[in-house]
Write an enzyme that holds these catalytic residues in place. Structure first.
Site: not given
Lengths: 483, 470
Positions: A75, A150, A174
């Protein structure tokens, strides 16, 4: 979609070199990423360098680590020295960090192969992946739908066959939400189990790094690779390895179900969860009905605390030292104001304003302080529930993935976190495991929450469920690498 | 008919080797931005790790100032926007500070209550160059303590005496060098004015960032007059923050109450609570050296050192250490004190030199000289002369002592030598008898010449007077 075990079998059996494997993934990314928008950055050079090192080590007969040679997506809120780290924000679009995140160090020690940096909601603020400055990622199960956020990009990459596993961050759901929307296993470890050093902060008291993987065993392997105690993070305590402790059994376990969750679930999710509960009973678990009256306060509590911390954490982005700078400004105040207005997206600005407001003189007691009291009460309710059971079961998200651009109001978007955010408030470990599909073929996630540092228990239950359902819910998207 | 009411907030940099949240050096100066790292420049993703030494130094400061140490305290974020603050918040303490409730006693007997001492990080520095402002983060993250008093001061003299004492105490326990000129000690003055006899406080103004005792005194003087003028004209003082202009000793408004900062404090989630274990507290208490006030009392009461001398000796930690080393095995430490105060302080005059106290003459050399004097091998006069030469050259006493000096003086010869001087100088004797007191000095001189300075001049004078008055 392949598991770590399958990948390692091919590599260890000499079926293919790590360079060949990596090249196959890189080629698949080049082909499929335009549709998925899973990666912000492809780290081809870095990937091939590691792949060659892995092949060299294998040729020399050296001991290989569990994740050696396994392609993964990181990420883009995790700092990688010399490699752009953007947080999917215009503010950091050109930012190149000059130090490494602890988890990135750990994954490199294992010679895991980073394919690229994963797309995400800007500064991890969002539940759909749509707030990214680089555009939304797509759900590999249906490109018109969001992958969830997310950690949208790494989930899309794993489900889309563009990485074997992904590293996400979970502040209010997330990791688990995109895992649920993409039909993957997502683990949010106990707060403190994984170091946050080098993870660009959103809500510091809630943020936790976790794996997104194709199955529970993969999630355990990745968790074990990154869960060391880090002296560079005062809140880090580390964790014992969980892989050796995975029993894959829930026999004799008491699994609690809070009835409040049933009030929020959409019909297909409710149906899938009820079916799963029966399966757990069949596997020998005892289902206990519990009350979680504080559930209705968790979203307000979560958003007040997360936004307060975010407003504080994001104050440093003023364009003076790094990041986006406005072109023209009258004076210093104007420069900072313009830089932040232009550099941050709307959702980030909204949360900064919200967070600033709840900490302001005159409002602090009514909001931030009250939220802290509620947080303690929520922790207390979890403690009470864990006196009655070994694990809590519920949905990860009350619905399945939403259509892209469905134009949710902020409050509607915040509702996505209703089942997940209380877990972050209490710092507990939780896993989302696939448990069905809705009528459109979109995956449904089941959430298992454990007491602090009982990652082995939540993953054992997830593994038991996978075995019981024989991988029925791990349906491949049909995209990505074909080996 | 007006009195001033003052409270002080003093920032003191702790002299730990590394910064409070990273391992960068705290050394003063250095090329701009060479003493910094991702943490102290606030790079995204960085986390602070609290320096244990900084906490221990702050506890030591608290103990030295009579504070209660909170076994549980919390770091908090204080938000404000300024380019030298790399994270847009300063990590400080708010609701649960490390130390509370201490005091400092002034020479007039008044007690100044210390409300609290908390730890925090220093900010960087802006350097203005033409129409540009450059940022130097070398100082960013240097550990500070902020010492806050109650509004207990009633004069500028009290305020400066307190600051001097604070400096002496913190230097004595070695937690800070307290150099105001280098910014390692800075002070904010909160001042209000009321009519004498009133118990309620007036409205206060705050003057920020004063970096010398003179500035503190000037700012207090200026603010007092400003407040009094306003009150006498029937006006109301505005609660505001003011800037001190060192060039002309005035203050000007920085921001009023309406524009006061809202720091939005909240507990820093990156830093776990500070828990001070009992054994750490005990160790730090045990390691606490004798404090300047206690030292002063001991010098005066036990060693018989005059108060003024004792004050000077205890003001500078290295001087008192030097004095105590030189006094080891000496019968009369006040002789040592007298050498230091009269001869050494005459040469070593600046505050900075006294703070550092690194004379060429070692404490051991001074001790040797005093022992020679105490054993009667040399006289006071010889000792003084020799010490002057020692200080000039850094050599030991023996390098300046002739055989004559060391021959000593038999006190039993004093009477006959004095009688001889009287007999040889009848005119001087009659002058003395006629009331010319100073004439006796000439006779003493004669005795000293006859003994090549080995006789004790004070004893000779007394003996001469006795013989003449007989």
């Amino acid at each position: 979609m392949m598991t770590i075990k399958e990948i390692r079998k091919r590599l260890d059996g000499g079926e293919m070199s790590c360079r060949e494997l990596t090249t196959a993934y890189l080629d698949a990314v080049k082909r499929d990423n335009p549709a998925l928008n899973a990666y912000i950055l492809l780290t081809e050079e870095e990937a091939l360098r590691v792949a060659d090192a892995v092949d060299a080590r294998r040729a020399k007969g050296e001991m290989l680590s569990p994740l050696e040679g396994v392609p993964f997506a990181l990420k883009d809120c995790v700092t990688t020295k010399g490699i752009a780290t953007t947080c999917a924000s215009k503010m950091l679009a050109d930012y190149i960090p000059f130090f490494d995140a602890f988890i990135w160090e750990k994954l490199r020690e294992q010679n895991a192969v980073m394919i690229g940096k994963g797309n995400m909601d800007e500064f991890a603020m969002g539940s759909t992946g749509e707030t990214s400055y680089f555009g939304p990622a797509s759900n590999p199960h249906n490109l018109d739908y969001v992958p969830g956020g997310s950690s949208s990009g790494v989930a899309a990459a794993v489900a889309g066959g563009l990485a074997v596993f992904g590293i996400g961050s979970d502040t209010g759901g997330s990791v688990r939400i995109p895992a649920a929307f993409c039909g993957l296993v997502g683990l949010k470890p106990t707060y403190g189990a994984v170091s946050r050093r080098g993870v660009i902060a959103y809500g510091s008291s809630l943020d936790q790094i976790g794996p997104i993987a194709a199955c529970a065993e993969d999630a355990a392997l990745v968790f074990d690779a990154i869960n060391a105690k880090d002296p560079g993070d005062m809140t880090s305590v580390g964790s014992e390895p969980v892989t050796p402790k995975l029993t894959g059994s829930v026999a004799g376990m008491k699994i609690g179900m809070a009835k409040e969750f049933f009030e929020v679930m959409s019909p297909p999710v409710r149906e899938a969860i009820e079916r799963s509960v029966k399966l757990f009973e069949k596997m020998g678990a005892e289902i206990v009905s519990l009350d979680f009256p504080m559930l209705r306060y968790t979203l307000s509590t979560y958003y007040i605390i997360a936004c307060a911390e975010a407003a504080s954490n994001l104050g440093k982005f003023d364009g003076l030292r790094y990041g986006y700078r406005t072109d023209a400004a009258a004076d210093l105040d104007d420069f900072i104001c313009r830089t932040r207005t232009e550099g941050f997206g709307q959702e980030v600005r909204r949360r900064i304003l919200l967070g600033t407001y709840v900490l302001s003189a005159g409002y602090y007691d009514a909001y931030y302080n009250k939220a802290q009291q509620l947080r303690r009460a929520i922790k207390g309710e979890f403690a009470k529930m864990f006196k009655e059971c070994d694990l809590l079961l519920g949905p990860t998200v009350a619905t399945t993935a939403l259509k892209k651009g469905s134009g949710l109001t902020p409050v509607e978007m915040y509702q996505t976190d209703i089942c997940t955010s209380s877990v972050n408030l209490a710092g507990l470990p939780a896993v989302s495991v696939p448990c069905g599909f809705d009528e459109k073929g979109l995956p449904i996630g089941l959430q298992l929450v454990g007491p602090h540092f009982k990652e082995d228990r939540v993953l054992s239950a997830a593994l038991a469920f996978e075995r019981e359902t024989a991988g029925e819910y791990l349906r491949a998207s049909g995209m990505g690498v074909k080996l | 008919m007006f009195e001033m009411v003052i409270g002080l907030e003093t920032h003191v940099e702790l002299s730990t080797k590394t910064k409070i949240f990273c391992s960068c050096t705290t050394q003063f100066g250095g090329e701009p931005n060479t003493h910094c790292c991702p943490i102290c420049t606030g790079q995204p993703g960085t986390l602070p790790v609290l320096n244990k030494k900084a906490v221990e130094y702050a506890i030591t400061a608290g103990l030295a100032l009579g504070c209660r140490i909170n076994r549980h305290s919390v770091m908090a974020r204080k938000h404000y926007v300024y380019p030298d603050l790399s994270k847009a918040y300063q990590i400080s303490q708010y609701e649960l500070p490390l130390c509370e409730g201490g005091k400092v006693t002034l020479s007039n007997g008044r007690e100044i209550r210390i409300t609290r001492i908390h730890i925090e990080e220093d900010a960087g520095k802006l350097v203005h160059q033409g129409n540009m402002a450059l940022i130097d983060y070398n100082r960013g993250g240097v550990p500070l303590i902020e010492i806050v008093t109650e509004p207990d001061f009633r004069s500028a003299e009290e305020a400066t005496e307190y600051l001097e004492k604070l400096q002496t105490i913190l230097r004595a326990v070695k937690v800070s060098d307290c150099r105001m000129q280098e910014g390692s000690m800075r002070c904010d003055v909160n001042l209000s004015v009321r009519r004498k006899g009133e118990t309620a406080f007036g409205i206060r103004s705050e003057v920020k960032n004063l970096n010398s005792f003179t500035s503190v005194a000037q700012a207090i003087g200026y603010e007092f007059e400003r407040h009094v003028d306003i009150l006498q004209a029937g006006g109301t003082v505005e609660q505001e923050t003011r800037h001190f202009n060192a060039e002309d000793g005035t203050t000007t408004s920085l921001r009023d109450k309406e524009n006061a900062d809202d720091y939005r404090y909240f507990p820093d989630p990156d830093i776990i609570e500070i828990l001070v274990p009992e054994e750490v507290l005990h160790r730090l208490e045990a390691e606490l050296p004798e404090l300047p006030d206690a030292k002063f009392d001991r010098y005066v009461k036990e060693l018989g050192i005059p108060e003024d001398d004792a004050k000077m000796l205890t003001k500078y930690r290295p001087v008192s250490e030097y004095f105590e080393r030189a006094s080891e095995g000496v019968t009369q430490p006040k002789t040592v004190a007298s050498f230091i105060i009269t001869q050494m302080f005459a040469q070593i005059q600046t505050e900075a030199e006294r703070e550092h106290w690194n004379p060429d003459t070692t404490a051991e050399q001074l001790r040797e000289l005093v022992r020679l004097l105490e054993s009667g091998k040399i006289s006071r006069n010889v000792a003084k002369r020799v010490f002057t030469s020692m200080l000039e050259t850094g050599k030991g006493a023996h390098d300046f002592l002739s055989e004559d000096d060391l021959a000593g003086f038999d006190p039993s010869q004093l009477t006959s030598l004095c009688q001889k001087a009287i007999d040889e100088n009848p005119k001087t004797v009659s002058d003395y008898k006629n009331g010319k007191e100073k004439a006796i000095k000439a006779l003493v001189g004669a005795v000293m010449r006859a003994t090549k300075g080995r006789a004790d001049a004070l004893a000779a004078e007394a003996e001469l007077k006795r013989l003449i008055d007989q």
